[in-house]
Write a protein that holds these residues in place. Structure first.
Motif: not given
Length: 585
Positions: A450-468
């Motif tokens: 994931v190009n994480s630096r282009s996303k904000n923290l809420d978006e990154l947490k959502r991606l983490s939760l979906e995977a978890q």
């Protein structure tokens, strides 16, 4: 129907409980979390007799449903002090399904070392374990085959687990019978050693009874067809395996090198990365090695491998990405043959290659050796095998070794070594490792590309939760996460396949429900065990030391991510159709 056994080691009594329907589905990681929470295990001594050790197989165990014979082993972790589910392929779950055993819990502590033996009827007997003590795992396997015959599966407590070293996992036989698949993380092998269970042997028998055999076998064939047609599996996992991730993480600067001080071992635009999956696959294939190997019966992904030397002689199986990175580049190794040698030492001792590699790199960073010192690494394994004073110290894992030597760069979360995704560069996986109750475990929710630096923290947490959520679900029903590109989009098919196998009436939302319930139970356990917000932090050096070549430091701290599970019902599930991946109103 299958049986679940409560095995009391102190007096060698066994209570058998029949399991049917949804009880067979709500298994694995979910069952472990539910059992430990309801039993109040959060406050027990993890290396005491009151810590239950749980073995659980999923609803397809014993069939040839591809990548559906995973085994879950769980307890309170002596490494982290929190909950632990360690997952393994191989043949034990398959064997359990074939003798009608859904799972079992080991209670108490045996007075003497024992081998637990399940015969073809699923009946358990206790055998003397002392003839196998102190031996390498391959030696123990040979002795078990001599005593019980070749048609068995097994789980072993290796030499380090015998003296309760926290590096110890539980070694499972693979599809060829070698002692090579580990339920590796969290010190579960130390708990098995504390209970004085040297081995568990299950005789291989017949296909388990199925609610609708015809429909189940149709599901087996359909799922295998989809696996064989899936581009990500056929172009990645099958020909190269997990080690293909190394080419990517080295390229983006996120692979651990020299105790997490570098994010790339080589500039791949100027030099061949010889610790990468592309190079190793070509090398191994040219020597006659097997790079499309199934670790468990029936699996058509075949992402395992058998690595051979220049003369075509087997060195080890398998070389996985996590091993390549933590025991390889993180310790300064540059030759795949040296990596394979170190991997086999871990196989023989039954220890976690992630924790072991991170620990050795800390020793190197402490000045005990230079990075890449192969002879030093060999001496470490000799000390671990001998259980010497140094060996017993080093066997306590990365966090405790770092504390002993006063090193500031100790890559752990909740005292468990961070896996092979530097959180400064691979941020979503970093958030998963920070927040999971399992300790720094990438398999809790890995989202590396994931190009994480282009996303904000809420978006990154959502991606983490979906995977978890998705990972917790497959870990609960005995599936391997490497099939998720097929499994997750087809949860409607999966529900029908489960219903055919065990006679349930599940709808496709069962998948996300079991995933969310598991995460909530695991967080509940850790809170009861005394974990607080601060425990979700990365070590300070990740914030203070920018990682070359990107020169980026970690951005997120515990207060920003600790409450991630409050948002469980606000996201979907990675790859699952939206109507099945969200909580129903």
């Amino acid at each position: 129907m299958r049986n679940y056994l409560q095995i009391h080691l102190n007096d060698q009594t066994v209570t058998s409980q029949p399991m049917v329907g949804e009880q067979l589905v709500m298994a694995g990681r979910y069952l472990i979390a539910k059992t430990l929470v309801e039993g109040g295990a959060a406050t027990v001594d993890p290396l005491g007799p009151d810590n239950p050790l749980i073995f659980s197989a999923g609803p397809f165990a014993g069939t040839t449903f591809s990548n559906a014979n995973r085994l879950s082993v769980g307890c309170k972790s002596p490494l982290t002090g929190g909950i632990k589910e360690a997952n393994a392929g191989g043949t034990l779950a398959y064997g359990m399904g074939r003798v009608g055993v859904a799972g079992f819990t080991l209670h108490g502590q045996s007075d003497d070392w024992v081998v637990l033996h399940f015969d073809k009827a699923g009946q358990l007997t206790f055998n003397d374990g002392t003839p196998y003590l102190g031996k390498n795992n391959s030696e123990t396997a040979d002795l078990l085959y001599e005593k019980f015959g070749k048609k068995i599966s097994f789980a072993l407590c290796g030499p380090v687990g015998e003296y309760q070293g926290l590096l110890a996992g539980i070694t499972i036989s693979d599809s060829d019978g070698r002692a090579s698949r580990l339920a590796a993380r969290g010190g579960v092998g130390a708990v098995m050693g504390n209970k004085k269970v040297k081995a568990i042997v299950v005789e291989l028998h017949k296909m388990p009874n199925l609610h609708d055999r015809k429909k189940t076998l149709e599901s087996v064939r359909t799922y295998a067809k989809w696996i064989n047609e899936d581009p990500s599996i056929q172009n990645g996992y099958k020909p190269v395996g997990t080690m293909g991730m190394a080419d990517y993480t080295n390229h983006v600067g996120g692979i651990p090198v020299n105790n997490f001080t570098l994010g790339a071992q080589v500039d791949d635009s100027e030099e061949t990365f010889k610790m990468g999956g592309t190079y190793i696959t070509e090398l191994n294939n040219s020597r006659g090695g097997n790079h499309s190997h199934a670790c468990m019966p029936g699996c058509t992904i075949q992402c395992s491998n058998v690595y051979v030397d220049a003369d075509g002689n087997e060195i080890t199986s398998p070389v996985e990405y996590e091993t390549l990175a933590l025991l390889g580049t993180n310790c300064g190794l540059r030759d795949p043959d040296h990596l394979a040698e170190m991997n086999q030492y871990c196989n023989e001792l039954g220890i976690d290659t992630i924790e072991t590699g991170a620990m050795i790199a800390v020793l190197m960073d402490a000045g005990l050796a230079k990075f890449g010192d192969l002879d030093f690494m060999r001496r470490v394994f000799l000390e671990l095998k001998a259980g010497s004073e140094n060996g017993r110290l080093w066997a306590q894992g990365t966090a405790r070794v770092g504390e002993h030597y006063g090193i500031h760069r100790v890559p752990v979360i909740k005292k468990q070594a961070i896996s092979a995704y530097d959180p400064r560069a691979i941020e979503v996986t970093g958030i998963s490792m920070m927040t999971t109750a399992q300790g720094a475990d990438h398999t809790a929710g890995n989202v590396p590309k994931v190009n994480s630096r282009s996303k904000n923290l809420d978006e990154l947490k959502r991606l983490s939760l979906e995977a978890q959520i998705g990972c917790a679900a497959v870990d609960s029903i005995g599936l391997c996460i490497f099939g998720r590109s097929v499994t997750n989009p087809n949860v409607e098919f999966l529900a029908k396949a489960v219903n055919a196998a065990v006679g349930t009436e599940l709808d496709p939302t069962f998948f996300q429900k079991i995933g969310r319930a598991t995460l909530r139970l695991e967080r509940e356990f850790n809170l009861a065990a005394g974990f607080v917000e601060e425990d979700d932090n990365l070590p300070d050096f990740f914030y203070d030391e920018p990682l070359p070549p990107s020169n980026r430091a970690a951005r997120f701290r515990a207060p920003e991510v600790h409450h991630i599970y409050d948002q469980l019902d606000e996201v979907g599930v990675q790859g699952v159709p939206d109507e099945y991946g969200r909580v129903n109103d």
